[in-house]
Design a protein around this motif. Structure first.
Motif, PDB file in Angstrom:
ATOM      1  N   LEU A  66       0.835  -1.194   0.000  1.00 48.12           N
ATOM      2  CA  LEU A  66       0.000   0.000   0.000  1.00 48.12           C
ATOM      3  C   LEU A  66       0.872   1.247   0.000  1.00 48.12           C
ATOM      4  O   LEU A  66       1.937   1.269   0.607  1.00 48.12           O
ATOM      5  CB  LEU A  66      -0.909   0.015   1.232  1.00 48.12           C
ATOM      6  CG  LEU A  66      -1.853  -1.168   1.377  1.00 48.12           C
ATOM      7  CD1 LEU A  66      -2.642  -1.054   2.669  1.00 48.12           C
ATOM      8  CD2 LEU A  66      -2.793  -1.260   0.198  1.00 48.12           C
ATOM      9  N   GLU A  67       0.387   2.275  -0.679  1.00 46.69           N
ATOM     10  CA  GLU A  67       1.096   3.553  -0.695  1.00 46.69           C
ATOM     11  C   GLU A  67       0.579   4.389   0.465  1.00 46.69           C
ATOM     12  O   GLU A  67      -0.623   4.453   0.706  1.00 46.69           O
ATOM     13  CB  GLU A  67       0.825   4.271  -2.013  1.00 46.69           C
ATOM     14  CG  GLU A  67       1.540   5.586  -2.140  1.00 46.69           C
ATOM     15  CD  GLU A  67       1.203   6.320  -3.425  1.00 46.69           C
ATOM     16  OE1 GLU A  67       1.632   7.468  -3.554  1.00 46.69           O
ATOM     17  OE2 GLU A  67       0.502   5.760  -4.272  1.00 46.69           O
ATOM     18  N   MET A 110      -3.921  18.307  12.365  1.00 45.75           N
ATOM     19  CA  MET A 110      -3.129  17.107  12.675  1.00 45.75           C
ATOM     20  C   MET A 110      -2.668  16.434  11.386  1.00 45.75           C
ATOM     21  O   MET A 110      -3.429  16.320  10.435  1.00 45.75           O
ATOM     22  CB  MET A 110      -3.977  16.126  13.491  1.00 45.75           C
ATOM     23  CG  MET A 110      -3.283  14.804  13.785  1.00 45.75           C
ATOM     24  SD  MET A 110      -4.368  13.646  14.652  1.00 45.75           S
ATOM     25  CE  MET A 110      -4.116  14.197  16.325  1.00 45.75           C
ATOM     26  N   THR A 111      -1.413  16.005  11.359  1.00 45.88           N
ATOM     27  CA  THR A 111      -0.887  15.280  10.214  1.00 45.88           C
ATOM     28  C   THR A 111      -1.112  13.784  10.435  1.00 45.88           C
ATOM     29  O   THR A 111      -0.712  13.240  11.470  1.00 45.88           O
ATOM     30  CB  THR A 111       0.620  15.563  10.023  1.00 45.88           C
ATOM     31  OG1 THR A 111       0.799  16.961   9.809  1.00 45.88           O
ATOM     32  CG2 THR A 111       1.171  14.804   8.834  1.00 45.88           C
ATOM     33  N   VAL A 112      -1.777  13.150   9.468  1.00 46.21           N
ATOM     34  CA  VAL A 112      -2.059  11.715   9.529  1.00 46.21           C
ATOM     35  C   VAL A 112      -1.523  11.069   8.265  1.00 46.21           C
ATOM     36  O   VAL A 112      -1.231  11.738   7.285  1.00 46.21           O
ATOM     37  CB  VAL A 112      -3.579  11.436   9.661  1.00 46.21           C
ATOM     38  CG1 VAL A 112      -4.132  12.024  10.940  1.00 46.21           C
ATOM     39  CG2 VAL A 112      -4.339  11.941   8.461  1.00 46.21           C
ATOM     40  N   SER A 113      -1.410   9.755   8.289  1.00 44.49           N
ATOM     41  CA  SER A 113      -0.969   9.002   7.122  1.00 44.49           C
ATOM     42  C   SER A 113      -2.170   8.228   6.589  1.00 44.49           C
ATOM     43  O   SER A 113      -2.825   7.512   7.332  1.00 44.49           O
ATOM     44  CB  SER A 113       0.151   8.051   7.528  1.00 44.49           C
ATOM     45  OG  SER A 113       0.621   7.343   6.424  1.00 44.49           O
ATOM     46  N   ILE A 114      -2.468   8.398   5.289  1.00 41.67           N
ATOM     47  CA  ILE A 114      -3.585   7.697   4.671  1.00 41.67           C
ATOM     48  C   ILE A 114      -3.026   6.644   3.724  1.00 41.67           C
ATOM     49  O   ILE A 114      -2.154   6.933   2.910  1.00 41.67           O
ATOM     50  CB  ILE A 114      -4.528   8.672   3.930  1.00 41.67           C
ATOM     51  CG1 ILE A 114      -5.104   9.674   4.928  1.00 41.67           C
ATOM     52  CG2 ILE A 114      -5.634   7.919   3.207  1.00 41.67           C
ATOM     53  CD1 ILE A 114      -6.048  10.689   4.332  1.00 41.67           C
ATOM     54  N   GLY A 118      -3.979   1.704  -5.132  1.00 43.57           N
ATOM     55  CA  GLY A 118      -4.304   2.379  -6.384  1.00 43.57           C
ATOM     56  C   GLY A 118      -4.686   3.806  -6.058  1.00 43.57           C
ATOM     57  O   GLY A 118      -3.930   4.524  -5.421  1.00 43.57           O
ATOM     58  N   ASP A 119      -5.890   4.206  -6.460  1.00 45.23           N
ATOM     59  CA  ASP A 119      -6.364   5.553  -6.158  1.00 45.23           C
ATOM     60  C   ASP A 119      -7.365   5.593  -5.019  1.00 45.23           C
ATOM     61  O   ASP A 119      -7.826   6.659  -4.629  1.00 45.23           O
ATOM     62  CB  ASP A 119      -7.018   6.177  -7.405  1.00 45.23           C
ATOM     63  CG  ASP A 119      -5.984   6.529  -8.466  1.00 45.23           C
ATOM     64  OD1 ASP A 119      -4.813   6.747  -8.094  1.00 45.23           O
ATOM     65  OD2 ASP A 119      -6.349   6.574  -9.657  1.00 45.23           O
ATOM     66  N   SER A 120      -7.736   4.439  -4.478  1.00 46.97           N
ATOM     67  CA  SER A 120      -8.759   4.436  -3.434  1.00 46.97           C
ATOM     68  C   SER A 120      -8.146   4.400  -2.036  1.00 46.97           C
ATOM     69  O   SER A 120      -7.321   3.540  -1.732  1.00 46.97           O
ATOM     70  CB  SER A 120      -9.721   3.263  -3.625  1.00 46.97           C
ATOM     71  OG  SER A 120      -9.027   2.052  -3.571  1.00 46.97           O
TER      72      SER A 120
END
Length: 187
Positions: A66-67, A110-114, A118-120
């Motif tokens: 995952l990116e 707040m900085t979070v990581s998502i 792909g694009d979803s």
């Protein structure tokens, strides 16, 4: 990328039965009769359902990478949470279901990581610790020791946790987002 069934580790994301699953727990099992296998507890990244599956070393599974991108939390609009990419200033919205129970810790800016497949977008990873204010707690009882006795406290986000006796209303405390437990008093 294809990997052996016994190479799955906790935290790995695999494609299985047409869905994306994260390995939560693994246990190597070697029965007295038959070949060894890996018992894996999987959690679906889309709907949160759980599944227990056995994988033998001869089986191949598709490991998914995952990116992860850093986003800044902006605001809540109904049941949609809005985030902004800090590099491109592009905004995305995630449903309350996508954000999950950790939404209680989100704070403006707040900085979070998502995580993306792909694009979803699949989910949000919060910082390990957040600082919150105690809005209500019981007064200190004289003679009570500070060893291991905790008292209940309500934080400004509505979360109830246990805090040491010396913490009072108005104090800022550091809370671990994963365990939802008191860590320390904030400076």
């Amino acid at each position: 990328m294809k990997i052996d069934g016994n190479s799955i580790r906790p935290g790995n994301v695999i494609e299985h039965n047409g869905g994306l699953w994260r390995a939560v727990r693994i246990a190597h099992t070697q029965p007295g009769k038959g070949g060894a296998y890996l018992q894996v507890e999987l959690k679906n990244l889309r709907d949160g359902s759980k599944l227990n599956e056995r994988f033998r070393s001869s089986e191949k599974v598709e490991r998914v990478v995952l990116e992860q991108k850093d986003y800044q939390f902006l605001y809540i609009d109904g049941d949609m949470y809005n985030f902004m990419d800090q590099g491109t200033y592009e905004q995305i919205s995630l449903s309350a279901e996508d954000v999950g129970d950790d939404a209680v810790f989100l704070q403006d800016g707040m900085t979070v990581s998502i995580e993306f497949h792909g694009d979803s977008p699949l989910g949000v990873s919060l910082p390990d610790k957040v600082t919150l204010e105690v809005v209500e707690t019981e007064p200190v009882i004289k003679g009570q020791t500070a060893s291991s006795s905790y008292k209940p406290a309500t934080l400004d986000n509505g979360l109830r946790i246990g805090v040491p006796p010396f913490v009072s209303a108005g104090d800022r405390v550091v809370v671990a987002t994963e365990t939802r437990e008191y860590v320390s008093r904030a400076d």
